[in-house]
Design an enzyme around this catalytic site. Structure first.
Site, PDB file in Angstrom:
ATOM      1  CD  GLU A  86       0.676  -6.126 -12.798  1.00  0.00           C
ATOM      2  OE1 GLU A  86       0.425  -4.961 -13.198  1.00  0.00           O
ATOM      3  OE2 GLU A  86       0.613  -6.465 -11.605  1.00  0.00           O
ATOM      4  CB  CYS A 124       2.494  -2.837 -11.906  1.00  0.00           C
ATOM      5  SG  CYS A 124       1.196  -1.623 -12.254  1.00  0.00           S
ATOM      6  CB  SER A 157      -0.985   0.989 -14.995  1.00  0.00           C
ATOM      7  OG  SER A 157      -1.295   2.240 -14.449  1.00  0.00           O
ATOM      8  CE  LYS A 190       1.980  -5.390  -8.605  1.00  0.00           C
ATOM      9  NZ  LYS A 190       0.618  -5.479  -9.208  1.00  0.00           N
TER      10      LYS A 190
END
EC number: 6.3.5.1
Lengths: 591, 591
Positions: free
Chosen positions: A44, A162, A189, A126
């Site tokens: 990400e 994520c 993360s 996202k």
């Protein structure tokens, strides 16, 4: 079924360093190509680093991310890597979102791109924006509403970012309807203790929901208070673990997968599907390579063993220090060394992170320092080969005393502040980063001096309780013994009762309960947000509960002024625990 | 039409002080009753104070708020005030919201209650949750979906909370459909320069949209970095200003209104309406008193005149300091006094906030202090009657120098840190709150010493540029002259060129551009998030743009460790501007 060699690039980008991060994408794509991969995925926000915070709201930064992404696609093709599809995170924005109150300026997107043959083939963003703990994504992004399903080597690969894995609904919930043979999840993360277990369980559950293999790639490295631990993995449609990368290190996780081949009937390019959270997600189909690769001999993928709890905490601290030093352009650190356990552990972590030759320690004995403190500190210096200097502080303390005649707490704090003036002067003179040595138990209860021991640029054990400080010191020594080395921390330092040595015969237990009692209570009050009654019901001593709540709430203003340090628990007094300073709330009495 | 005497209680609650805030509700309801009001309204989150941040996630706190609300309703009835409907903000939670990832723990609500005859008659909650600037409400609350329409004295009164007024759609957009005769808006709206103009325009627009009179009540007072300025007001259905309270002070704004009488046909108790933002808002009807009050002679309501720009900034700073001192339990403050303009203004603000007798200043001359600095500082002390003490710092500085031999920046910083050790010792000994004297121009560019001049508990001019520091000093002196008093700040202090006096003959202009040039550039870079190219296109000198961007980005780590201070602009380097510390982003070059 069709074969696919998938490469997950668990790499370490730096926030804001678009050029450097672009270089990482090219370099690790080359490695993936050399390993024979048919698809490579990066974390990400790979291109910008993560989290970018307010940079997301700056037009010039968003445009630079968009521009750099196009450049990376061209560079890959120019380097002969254009046929290998690359999935990567980057920062984009919605062009069609007018400004309105409550919407982040410029409508930024936490985005995902597929790069292929010199161009950006597919873009999505996202959907679920986390806004809890260390995450503030409602401040920075608008949600995406598309699920790319991209045919690679005859397999339909869906890709999400994520939080879309963590929350119900959204693009993951339409993956089965999209008929994907592989679900790719790119992540930023951050590490938390035992999060690896939670992640594996979650990945397994979502793989079963989606009915397909799930590949999870996470970044690695330190960024301010966050440490990303990697832990990239692949699980089968039944939730079984197929491959896993080692943590806290850059790694290319390569795995040969057997995946369902996509059907040959034509499908609509765009297909809106009602997701489980009530949103409509549009499945967007793209074909990069329609046919399966010729059969080849698969190699069994690596599965890194889990780390034990102390090993992972220690690794997080070392990586956090190393990257803070390196990414901020420092080459050396300095800290006070008292002969106590906290500064001993900090110096040891620093030596493991950047080498003992770059770790400068100052012994700052006062009239209250015990003989064993100085001797223990000197022994630690000798064992590790640290750069040491001794500066007795009595002359400076006395110069203040002649003018101010401080007593009690003012006198104790004066000594701590004189020490800080010394290491800050050495830092300014020689360019060392100052490490503070305070632990979480002290920080929580306010057992420290503002602008004294708490002064510095980075606090390696800021989020480590005293109980864990001892455990980590013992663990580190055991590792050395197991490797046939001299234990880095003298046993004497681990065994002696803790003392600030700011007045004659002082012990921590004069002011605080035993640390195993205190730390258990802090865990329930700070991490679990338990109220007074709940704490007492959980078995904590009522008088101690009253006292510790008062201490913790009063120390809030000090913690606001503490330097950052690597985060290892649910709440580390950074942005994840933001209580007002002016705050008269007191837990109500039982009566 | 029906008559209604409405009272808006512009009061000053304290975060966490449920009992004290409850007392305020009872006391000001009594005043409203004495003024003959038929309805009284208190600000957003009145019962808990605002913002409560992570306290919203603590079960014991939410339950205490719910319990205290019920108690207030009973207390009002017991005090003979039960027939006067009271609208107030408080903290509640949704009972029917299961825990899930991404939802705030306990599903807290930023809620609104109608208290009547000893009970809580109606409850609703904020629909639009601001999550930008200083607001983080997606972290803390779940959205409400009801619009109460409550019949009081024969008039249907709708009520919403703060952000519901600012964003399109939601409950305000269904107010017209609900047939309300009055829209009540309860607010916790922090001060920003010139926000009063924006608020009035917004209120007028929403009143026209809703087709009814709009009454806006805001809190007043300081909370950490925020200052609430009040500015409660009432506008007619045509957007015309009918009444307005003075700012920065507690006030009961009482106004006699002529409002449309509700029809007599029965209406459904609950009525779902599609709002303009796509949400469904349920209008919930309750009758507290069905009939209009007997006709009475109306009194023209007060309309406070607008304040000029410098007056409002100065008032915000004084209130911010006073409430930070008072609400945190201090009685006195201490700061260094150099003879320069920054510390002179801070001391003057403090004296205006808590009285000169509670303001302690320390003159800390060094070998580089000029004679006029000491004389000017002494003149300021004399004019205002401050508590002064002189502590020459040479003996302490020399004690460090003998051991460390610092040079250059290390030597300059040493002096600043020795001064901080002195005032921190005096603070510890005597219990004074330390005020820092740094201004926003210094803070932005890093022109200050960490743990030196930046050390302290509260920074009154942290969000005030140097240009405005001078303007405020001149303004304050002019106010004194106009009132026939001696100007508090010696003219010499305002006129002389600024210097840190950390080396011989040093001037700020050795290191920084002229402040009027710097401040204009900082305003565009910091407040407006303009990138490098945009700054140059706006007419700033290209070389200066490069240099200031570098200074501002590098100083990020220092600002993280600055103490809080009252916020007066869009971004004050608090939570409203949160850039990463580790950050390699550099504005791209024009070529």
């Amino acid at each position: 079924m069709a074969q696919l060699r998938l490469a997950l690039a668990q790499v370490n980008p730096t926030v804001g360093d678009l050029e450097g991060n672009a270089d990482l994408i090219v370099e690790w794509t080359r490695r993936a190509a050399e390993a024979g991969a048919h698809l490579v995925a990066f974390p990400e926000m790979m291109l910008t680093g993560y989290p970018v915070e307010d940079l997301a709201l700056r037009t010039s930064f968003v445009e630079a991310s968009q521009r750099t992404l196009e450049q990376v696609a061209r560079r890959l093709a120019d380097a002969g890597l254009g046929d290998l599809p690359v999935v990567t995170g980057y920062l984009d924005r919605r062009a069609d979102a007018p400004a309105r109150p409550g919407r982040p300026a410029g409508a930024p997107l936490n985005a995902l791109a597929w790069l292929h043959r010199g161009r950006v083939a597919v873009r999505s963003a996202k959907h679920h924006l986390p806004n809890y703990g260390v995450f503030d994504e409602f401040r920075y992004f608008v949600p995406g509403d598309r699920l790319p399903a991209v045919r690679v080597a005859g397999i339909d690969v869906a890709a999400v970012i994520c939080e879309d894995l963590w929350q119900d609904g959204g693009p993951v919930s339409v993956t089965r309807a999209a008929g994907a043979g592989l679900l790719l999840v790119i992540n930023g993360s951050p590490y938390e203790r035992s999060k690896d277990d939670v992640r594996l369980e979650l990945a397994a559950r979502r793989a079963r929901e989606a009915g397909c293999t799930l590949a999870y790639v996470n970044m690695v490295g330190g960024q301010d208070e966050l440490v990303f631990d990697g832990d990239s993995m692949i699980v089968g449609p039944d939730g079984r673990l197929l491959a896993r990368a080692p943590r806290f290190t850059e790694e290319l996780l390569v795995a040969d997968l057997q995946l369902p081949e996509a059907g040959s009937e034509p499908l609509p390019r765009e297909q809106p599907v009602r997701a489980a959270d009530g949103a409509t997600i549009t499945v967007e189909r793209t074909v990069l390579s329609p046919h399966p690769v010729p059969p080849y001999e698969a190699v069994p993928p690596p599965v890194a063993p889990p780390m034990d709890d102390l090993a992972e905490v220690y690794a997080a601290l070392v990586l956090g220090v190393r990257d803070y030093v390196r990414k901020n352009g420092f080459r050396s650190v300095i800290c006070g060394l008292s002969g106590g356990i906290d500064s001993a552990l900090v110096a040891t972590i620093a030596a493991d992170a950047i080498g003992a030759e770059n770790v400068h320690v100052v012994l700052l004995p006062s009239r209250y320092s015990s003989g064993h403190s100085v001797a223990d500190a000197e022994e630690l210096v000798k064992r590790q080969g640290l750069q040491a200097r001794t500066v007795p502080i009595n002359p400076m303390v006395e110069a203040f005393e002649r003018e101010l005649h401080p007593s009690g707490l003012a006198e104790e704090n004066l000594q701590a502040r004189v020490r800080a003036v010394v290491w800050m002067a050495l830092s300014n003179q020689h360019g060392h980063l100052v490490l503070t040595t305070g632990n979480k138990s002290e920080l929580a209860t306010g057992y420290s001096t503002l602008y004294g021991d708490s002064a510095g640029g980075f606090g390696p054990i800021k989020d480590v309780t005293k109980t864990m400080v001892w455990a980590l010191a013992r663990w580190r020594n055991e590792q050395a013994v197991a490797a046939g080395q001299v234990p880095p921390i003298p046993q004497q330092i681990i065994d002696k009762p803790p003392s600030a040595e700011l007045r004659p015969g002082q012990l921590d237990t004069d002011s605080l309960p035993e640390y195993h009692v205190l730390d258990a209570l802090l865990d329930d009050y700070v991490e679990r947000d338990m109220g007074r009654d709940a704490l007492i019901a959980a078995g904590h001593d009522p008088a101690l509960v009253e006292r510790v709540i008062r201490l913790v709430d009063r120390a809030e203003y000090k913690r606001r002024q503490y330097p950052p340090g690597p985060k290892i628990t649910g709440k580390n007094f950074g942005r994840d625990r933001r209580l007002p300073i002016t705050n008269r709330w007191r837990e109500p009495s039982a009566g």
